[in-house]
Design an enzyme around this catalytic site. Sequence first.
Site, PDB file in Angstrom:
ATOM      1  N   GLY A   1      30.489  35.707 -31.021  1.00 26.10           N
ATOM      2  CA  GLY A   1      30.688  36.854 -30.294  1.00 26.10           C
ATOM      3  C   GLY A   1      31.979  37.708 -30.839  1.00 26.10           C
ATOM      4  CB  CYS A   2      35.016  36.734 -32.241  1.00 21.69           C
ATOM      5  SG  CYS A   2      35.541  35.922 -30.796  1.00 21.69           S
ATOM      6  CB  SER A   3      34.529  42.091 -34.540  1.00 18.29           C
ATOM      7  OG  SER A   3      35.858  42.074 -34.049  1.00 18.29           O
ATOM      8  CB  ALA A   4      37.997  38.643 -36.201  1.00 21.90           C
TER       9      ALA A   4
END
Length: 145
Positions: free
Chosen positions: A52-55
């Site tokens: 769920g992290c963009s990075a």
Amino acid sequence: MAAMTDHAALADLYEEYEFLDADDRYRLLIDLGRALEPMPDALKTDATLVRGCSAAVWVYPMVLEAQSHAGPKLHFLADSNAAITKGIIALVLLTVQDRAPAAIAATDIEAALAPFDLRNQLSSNRTQGIPNMIALIRETAARYR
């Protein structure tokens, strides 16, 4: 980083943070991320990837055996491929690093981070993974309680 693991250190950091402009706040977060203990590439696997992290964000928990009757403590290695995200991880870890699982479970991480107002200071895609990082830390603490 191990020396900055209590709420007094977090409060001191906030005192510095609140007087900075947006660019300097970014620099402070980047510097926090640079100060993180290095995470070996071998630990950056699908199993340690925070969803769920963009990075890309990896968190690897380790149990530090008790030096006394206090019981084991949890130590987290973490990394990201984005400098500011790595700084956010460092900020999160300041609230829990090298603490007993029960103490981590009892810590209101969101409240400890609230003064930094990250949601309004950073873009939503930089902060969207914070709840997932916190959830992973809490789940880890629950397993070792």
